[in-house]
Design a protein around this motif. Sequence first.
Motif, short mmCIF file in Angstrom:
data_model
loop_
_atom_site.label_atom_id
_atom_site.label_comp_id
_atom_site.label_asym_id
_atom_site.label_seq_id
_atom_site.Cartn_x
_atom_site.Cartn_y
_atom_site.Cartn_z
N UNK A 1 0.84 -1.20 0.00
CA UNK A 1 0.00 0.00 0.00
C UNK A 1 0.87 1.26 0.00
N UNK A 2 1.86 1.29 0.88
CA UNK A 2 2.75 2.44 0.97
C UNK A 2 3.50 2.65 -0.35
N UNK A 3 3.94 1.54 -0.92
CA UNK A 3 4.68 1.60 -2.17
C UNK A 3 3.79 2.11 -3.31
N UNK A 4 2.56 1.64 -3.32
CA UNK A 4 1.61 2.10 -4.34
C UNK A 4 1.41 3.60 -4.25
N UNK A 5 1.29 4.09 -3.03
CA UNK A 5 1.05 5.53 -2.82
C UNK A 5 2.26 6.34 -3.29
N UNK A 6 3.44 5.88 -2.93
CA UNK A 6 4.65 6.60 -3.36
C UNK A 6 4.79 6.56 -4.87
N UNK A 7 4.50 5.39 -5.46
CA UNK A 7 4.64 5.23 -6.90
C UNK A 7 3.66 6.05 -7.68
N UNK A 8 2.49 6.28 -7.11
CA UNK A 8 1.45 7.00 -7.82
C UNK A 8 1.64 8.51 -7.72
N UNK A 9 2.27 8.94 -6.63
CA UNK A 9 2.40 10.37 -6.39
C UNK A 9 3.37 11.01 -7.35
N UNK A 10 2.92 12.05 -8.00
CA UNK A 10 3.84 12.75 -8.89
C UNK A 10 4.74 13.66 -8.07
#
Length: 148
Positions: free
Chosen positions: A29-38
Amino acid sequence: MMATKEKALLTERQALSSSGLRITSQRALILDIIGRGHEHLDADEIYRQARKKDPRLSLSTVYRNLQMLKKAGVIDELRFGESRHHYEIKSAVEHHHLVCLGCGKVVEFKCRLCPEMRKDVARKEGFDITGVEVTMTGYCAKCRQGRR
Ligand SMILES: [Zn+2]
Ligand SMILES: [Zn+2]
Protein backbone atom coordinates in the motif's frame (compact mmCIF):
# COMPACT_ATOMS: atom_id res chain seq x y z
CA MET A 1 0.24 7.50 -19.86
CA MET A 2 -1.89 5.37 -17.57
CA ALA A 3 -0.37 2.17 -18.94
CA THR A 4 3.15 3.39 -18.25
CA LYS A 5 2.23 4.16 -14.66
CA GLU A 6 0.72 0.70 -14.19
CA LYS A 7 3.84 -0.87 -15.62
CA ALA A 8 5.99 1.18 -13.28
CA LEU A 9 3.89 -0.07 -10.39
CA LEU A 10 4.55 -3.65 -11.42
CA THR A 11 8.25 -2.95 -11.42
CA GLU A 12 8.00 -1.57 -7.90
CA ARG A 13 6.43 -4.80 -6.71
CA GLN A 14 9.20 -6.74 -8.40
CA ALA A 15 11.83 -4.54 -6.77
CA LEU A 16 10.17 -5.23 -3.44
CA SER A 17 10.11 -8.97 -3.88
CA SER A 18 13.68 -9.12 -5.15
CA SER A 19 14.83 -7.01 -2.19
CA GLY A 20 14.05 -9.97 0.07
CA LEU A 21 11.57 -7.96 2.12
CA ARG A 22 8.34 -9.75 2.82
CA ILE A 23 5.51 -8.15 0.89
CA THR A 24 2.94 -7.21 3.47
CA SER A 25 -0.25 -5.46 2.45
CA GLN A 26 0.97 -2.38 4.33
CA ARG A 27 4.22 -2.25 2.39
CA ALA A 28 2.43 -2.78 -0.90
CA LEU A 29 0.00 0.00 0.00
CA ILE A 30 2.75 2.44 0.97
CA LEU A 31 4.68 1.60 -2.17
CA ASP A 32 1.61 2.10 -4.34
CA ILE A 33 1.05 5.53 -2.82
CA ILE A 34 4.65 6.60 -3.36
CA GLY A 35 4.64 5.23 -6.90
CA ARG A 36 1.45 7.00 -7.82
CA GLY A 37 2.40 10.37 -6.39
CA HIS A 38 3.84 12.75 -8.89
CA GLU A 39 4.99 14.90 -6.04
CA HIS A 40 7.58 13.58 -3.69
CA LEU A 41 5.38 12.84 -0.74
CA ASP A 42 6.50 13.18 2.85
CA ALA A 43 5.69 10.66 5.57
CA ASP A 44 2.67 12.61 6.84
CA GLU A 45 1.10 12.74 3.41
CA ILE A 46 1.80 9.05 2.79
CA TYR A 47 0.21 8.30 6.15
CA ARG A 48 -2.84 10.44 5.36
CA GLN A 49 -3.42 8.63 2.06
CA ALA A 50 -2.70 5.18 3.47
CA ARG A 51 -5.18 5.69 6.32
CA LYS A 52 -7.99 6.05 3.80
CA LYS A 53 -7.32 2.50 2.61
CA ASP A 54 -6.30 0.98 5.93
CA PRO A 55 -7.60 2.85 8.99
CA ARG A 56 -5.63 0.60 11.36
CA LEU A 57 -2.33 2.00 10.13
CA SER A 58 -0.41 4.17 12.55
CA LEU A 59 2.11 6.87 11.70
CA SER A 60 4.88 4.92 13.39
CA THR A 61 4.09 1.87 11.23
CA VAL A 62 4.37 4.06 8.16
CA TYR A 63 7.71 5.44 9.38
CA ARG A 64 9.01 1.97 10.16
CA ASN A 65 8.04 0.62 6.76
CA LEU A 66 9.56 3.61 4.98
CA GLN A 67 12.86 2.96 6.74
CA MET A 68 12.75 -0.73 5.80
CA LEU A 69 11.96 0.04 2.17
CA LYS A 70 14.79 2.55 2.15
CA LYS A 71 17.25 0.07 3.61
CA ALA A 72 16.17 -2.55 1.09
CA GLY A 73 16.94 -0.08 -1.70
CA VAL A 74 13.38 0.06 -3.00
CA ILE A 75 12.80 3.75 -2.28
CA ASP A 76 14.94 6.83 -1.91
CA GLU A 77 14.69 9.29 0.93
CA LEU A 78 15.27 12.86 -0.12
CA ARG A 79 16.16 15.75 2.13
CA PHE A 80 15.77 19.20 0.77
CA GLY A 81 17.29 21.09 3.64
CA GLU A 82 14.16 21.15 5.76
CA SER A 83 13.01 18.80 8.44
CA ARG A 84 10.57 16.85 6.28
CA HIS A 85 11.84 13.94 4.22
CA HIS A 86 10.36 13.07 0.88
CA TYR A 87 10.16 9.64 -0.64
CA GLU A 88 10.27 8.32 -4.16
CA ILE A 89 10.64 4.96 -5.84
CA LYS A 90 14.29 4.37 -6.58
CA SER A 91 14.62 5.05 -10.26
CA ALA A 92 17.24 3.79 -12.65
CA VAL A 93 17.28 7.13 -14.39
CA GLU A 94 19.31 9.80 -12.68
CA HIS A 95 17.27 12.90 -12.07
CA HIS A 96 17.44 16.01 -9.97
CA HIS A 97 15.06 18.22 -8.07
CA LEU A 98 13.80 21.76 -8.06
CA VAL A 99 12.26 22.72 -4.74
CA CYS A 100 9.90 25.66 -4.30
CA LEU A 101 10.64 27.58 -1.10
CA GLY A 102 7.14 29.00 -1.15
CA CYS A 103 4.85 25.99 -1.35
CA GLY A 104 7.26 23.06 -1.08
CA LYS A 105 6.45 21.78 -4.55
CA VAL A 106 9.10 19.42 -5.91
CA VAL A 107 9.80 19.17 -9.65
CA GLU A 108 12.12 16.67 -11.26
CA PHE A 109 14.50 17.55 -14.02
CA LYS A 110 17.16 15.82 -16.04
CA CYS A 111 20.58 17.40 -16.18
CA ARG A 112 22.27 17.37 -19.55
CA LEU A 113 25.55 18.70 -18.18
CA CYS A 114 25.85 16.37 -15.19
CA PRO A 115 27.53 13.40 -16.94
CA GLU A 116 30.21 15.79 -18.24
CA MET A 117 30.67 17.41 -14.86
CA ARG A 118 30.84 14.03 -13.19
CA LYS A 119 33.62 12.83 -15.50
CA ASP A 120 35.49 16.07 -15.09
CA VAL A 121 35.34 16.04 -11.27
CA ALA A 122 36.19 12.32 -11.11
CA ARG A 123 39.28 12.88 -13.21
CA LYS A 124 40.44 15.95 -11.32
CA GLU A 125 39.85 14.57 -7.84
CA GLY A 126 40.58 10.90 -8.49
CA PHE A 127 37.13 9.96 -7.22
CA ASP A 128 34.99 7.02 -8.23
CA ILE A 129 31.71 8.93 -8.26
CA THR A 130 28.70 6.75 -7.56
CA GLY A 131 25.96 9.33 -7.55
CA VAL A 132 25.14 12.90 -8.44
CA GLU A 133 22.38 14.80 -6.74
CA VAL A 134 21.47 18.31 -7.70
CA THR A 135 18.88 20.29 -5.79
CA MET A 136 17.90 23.75 -6.92
CA THR A 137 15.75 25.94 -4.74
CA GLY A 138 13.63 28.90 -5.72
CA TYR A 139 10.05 29.87 -6.37
CA CYS A 140 7.61 28.15 -8.73
CA ALA A 141 5.58 30.12 -11.26
CA LYS A 142 2.56 30.25 -8.93
CA CYS A 143 4.57 31.48 -5.94
CA ARG A 144 6.45 34.01 -8.04
CA GLN A 145 3.13 35.59 -8.90
CA GLY A 146 2.22 35.85 -5.24
CA ARG A 147 5.52 37.52 -4.43
CA ARG A 148 5.03 40.32 -6.89
ZN1 LIG B 1 5.59 27.33 -5.06
ZN1 LIG C 1 12.68 12.57 -7.80
